[in-house]
Design a protein around this motif. Structure first.
Motif, short mmCIF file in Angstrom:
data_model
loop_
_atom_site.label_atom_id
_atom_site.label_comp_id
_atom_site.label_asym_id
_atom_site.label_seq_id
_atom_site.Cartn_x
_atom_site.Cartn_y
_atom_site.Cartn_z
N TYR A 99 0.84 -1.20 0.00
CA TYR A 99 0.00 0.00 0.00
C TYR A 99 0.87 1.25 0.00
O TYR A 99 1.86 1.31 0.74
CB TYR A 99 -0.91 -0.03 1.23
N GLN A 100 0.53 2.22 -0.83
CA GLN A 100 1.24 3.51 -0.83
C GLN A 100 0.24 4.65 -0.91
O GLN A 100 -0.57 4.70 -1.83
CB GLN A 100 2.17 3.62 -2.05
N LEU A 101 0.36 5.57 0.05
CA LEU A 101 -0.47 6.77 -0.01
C LEU A 101 0.10 7.70 -1.08
O LEU A 101 1.32 7.94 -1.12
CB LEU A 101 -0.48 7.46 1.36
N ALA A 130 -4.55 6.73 -3.29
CA ALA A 130 -3.58 5.73 -2.84
C ALA A 130 -3.42 4.65 -3.90
O ALA A 130 -4.26 4.47 -4.78
CB ALA A 130 -4.04 5.10 -1.53
N LEU A 131 -2.30 3.94 -3.77
CA LEU A 131 -2.02 2.83 -4.69
C LEU A 131 -2.00 1.53 -3.90
O LEU A 131 -1.36 1.44 -2.86
CB LEU A 131 -0.65 3.06 -5.36
N HIS A 132 -2.72 0.54 -4.38
CA HIS A 132 -2.69 -0.80 -3.79
C HIS A 132 -1.81 -1.66 -4.68
O HIS A 132 -1.89 -1.59 -5.91
CB HIS A 132 -4.10 -1.39 -3.73
N LEU A 133 -0.95 -2.48 -4.04
CA LEU A 133 -0.02 -3.31 -4.82
C LEU A 133 -0.20 -4.79 -4.51
O LEU A 133 -0.61 -5.16 -3.41
CB LEU A 133 1.43 -2.91 -4.51
N ASP A 136 4.35 -6.34 -5.15
CA ASP A 136 5.12 -5.15 -5.52
C ASP A 136 4.75 -4.53 -6.86
O ASP A 136 5.42 -3.60 -7.32
CB ASP A 136 6.64 -5.44 -5.48
N GLU A 137 3.69 -5.04 -7.49
CA GLU A 137 3.23 -4.43 -8.74
C GLU A 137 1.93 -3.67 -8.47
O GLU A 137 1.14 -4.08 -7.62
CB GLU A 137 2.92 -5.53 -9.77
N ALA A 138 1.71 -2.61 -9.23
CA ALA A 138 0.47 -1.85 -9.09
C ALA A 138 -0.73 -2.77 -9.28
O ALA A 138 -0.74 -3.60 -10.20
CB ALA A 138 0.43 -0.72 -10.10
N TYR A 139 -1.71 -2.63 -8.42
CA TYR A 139 -2.92 -3.46 -8.50
C TYR A 139 -4.14 -2.56 -8.77
O TYR A 139 -4.92 -2.84 -9.67
CB TYR A 139 -3.09 -4.23 -7.20
N SER A 161 -0.50 3.95 6.58
CA SER A 161 -0.23 2.50 6.57
C SER A 161 -1.49 1.67 6.36
O SER A 161 -1.43 0.54 5.90
CB SER A 161 0.46 2.09 7.88
N VAL A 162 -2.64 2.24 6.68
CA VAL A 162 -3.91 1.53 6.43
C VAL A 162 -4.67 2.31 5.38
O VAL A 162 -4.79 3.53 5.46
CB VAL A 162 -4.74 1.43 7.73
N SER A 163 -5.19 1.62 4.38
CA SER A 163 -5.92 2.31 3.31
C SER A 163 -7.27 2.78 3.82
O SER A 163 -7.84 2.20 4.75
CB SER A 163 -6.11 1.38 2.12
#
Lengths: 233, 233
Positions: A99-101, A130-133, A136-139, A161-163
Motif C-alpha cells: 500500500y502507498q499513499l 492511494a495505490l494498492h499493490l 510489488d506491482e500496481a494493482y 499505513s492503512v488504506s
C-alpha cells in the motif's frame, strides 16, 4: 401422475427446472399453485415454496401475490459479486499486499462529487488517493472522497499505513449504496503511477455509500490491465 | 434489559445493524444465540433467524453451524447484478434496439475456447458474431460459440433477425455458469465495427454456461465506451 415423491426442496427445484428446460412449462406460462404441486410431488407445501422462491431469486420464475407463479417471459440471470477489502482480495490470490499513499488533503470537491454526495457545494471533504499493490506491482488506484461530517474520526487518520478502503470498512459501515462497473482509459498521471501505457483499458469500480440520509464516501477504484471480477451464475 | 419488543424481522435486523454500527458488537465478536435474542427481543425465534440470515447474506455476519454467529471480521459487500437479454436492456433505457449479424459459421474453435468449453479439440461449434445497436448506434459486439451437440436446434437458426443472445435465453436454459467482468482495448476490427477509436477502453462480459456436465455456450460481449453496469448495495 406417476411422479416419484420429492424429499427436499433441491429435488423439487430440479424437477421444476427440468420442466422449464423441456418447455413442458413455457416462458410466460402460469404454473400450478403450491398446494397442487405439494400434492403432486408428495411433499410439504413449504418444500415447494422454498424451491420456487429459489428459482424466483435466480430470475427463472415470476411470483405475483394473488396471481400466482409464471415461468419468466424474459429470464434475467443474476450474478452476485463479492466486493471485498482490496487487501483481502490480493491476499486471497496468494499475493503479497502492498500500500502507498499518494495524496491526502481536505478540500472542496468538484461539483460532480458534491452533487453525487449531496454535500453543500462549499463543504470541505477529505480526499485520499492511494495505490494498492500485489507482489510489488500496481494493482489498483483508489481515489476517494470522505464526508467528514458523517465520519469525523477519519480526519485524524493519516492513511499512511492503512488504506481508506480498509479503514472505512471497519469504522464507517453504511446502510446502502450504489456501485457501477465500467471501463476507463488510463490518464497520463494514472498510467505513470501504475507503470502501464497511457490510455490502457482499466476496469473501474465506482461506489457511493450512504448512512441513512447522508453520504459516507465516494470512491473510484481503477484496476491495472488484466484484472477480472468473476463469479458463478 | 429494557429492549422494546420487535414485531417483524426487519426491526430485528435494524437493531442488530445498529449494534454492529455502534460497535456494541465488534468485528469478530460472537453474538448471542437465536434463542436468547428471541427472548431479549420478545419475538419468535424464526423472526431472529430471518433477520440474521439476511445480514449473513449481505456479508455482515458469519454463521457457522455448532459455533454460532459472529460479526464478520472482514465484511464483504455483495452486489447483485441483473444480466438481461441485451434487447431488453436497451429497450429499458428507452432506446430503439437494433441488431446486425456480422458472421455465422460452423468451425473448429481456438483451443482456448474448446478448452474452456470442455469440447474435443476437433469438435465443430457454431460461431456467431453480431452487433447490437441502441438508437442506431453500436451498443455491444457479441462473439459467441455454441455447443451444437447440446443445442442441436441452433444449427437450423440463421440469427439473421434474432440474436443468439436472445434465442439461447429462450431455447437453451442452463443450470449454472461463470461470468467475468473486465476491461479490454478495442481491436482494429472491433473499433471499425463500433465506429470508435482503436484501443478504446471497452467493458467486457465473458460468460460460459453449462447444462449439467456439458457446456452450452461461451460468449464475449464488448460494450461501447461509456457503458456502465450499475446496481444497489
Amino acid at each position: 401422475m406417476n411422479t416419484p415423491s420429492f424429499r427436499n426442496w433441491q429435488s423439487v427445484q430440479d424437477e421444476v427446472l427440468r420442466r422449464i428446460h423441456a418447455r413442458e412449462w413455457a416462458p410466460g406460462d402460469l404454473i400450478p399453485n403450491e398446494a397442487d404441486l405439494a400434492i403432486e410431488f408428495g411433499c410439504a407445501r413449504s418444500t415447494v415454496n422454498r424451491a420456487l422462491r429459489s428459482l424466483a431469486e435466480s430470475g427463472l420464475l415470476d411470483r405475483k401475490r394473488k396471481v400466482g407463479t409464471r415461468v419468466a417471459a424474459q429470464p434475467v440471470a443474476k450474478a452476485t459479486l463479492d466486493i471485498a477489502v482490496i487487501r483481502h482480495e490480493v491476499e486471497e490470490h496468494g499475493a503479497k499486499y502492498g500500500y502507498q499513499l499518494i495524496a491526502r488533503d481536505i478540500a472542496i470537491p468538484p461539483l460532480s462529487v458534491s452533487g453525487a454526495m449531496k454535500t453543500k457545494a462549499d463543504d470541505k471533504l477529505l480526499h485520499v488517493r492511494a495505490l494498492h499493490l500485489a507482489d510489488d506491482e500496481a494493482y489498483a488506484i483508489e481515489d476517494r472522497w470522505i464526508n467528514i461530517r458523517v465520519v469525523p474520526d477519519a480526519e485524524a487518520e493519516m492513511f499512511q499505513s492503512v488504506s481508506a478502503n480498509e479503514w472505512l470498512m471497519k469504522h464507517a459501515p453504511y446502510t446502502h449504496g450504489e456501485i457501477a462497473f465500467s471501463a476507463a482509459q488510463a490518464s497520463t498521471g494514472d498510467a505513470e503511477i501504475m507503470g502501464v501505457a497511457e490510455n490502457s483499458a482499466l476496469f473501474a469500480i465506482d461506489r457511493l455509500t450512504w448512512d441513512s440520509a447522508a453520504s459516507v464516501t465516494k470512491v473510484r477504484l481503477l484496476f491495472t490491465p488484466g484484472y477480472q471480477l468473476r463469479t458463478g451464475l
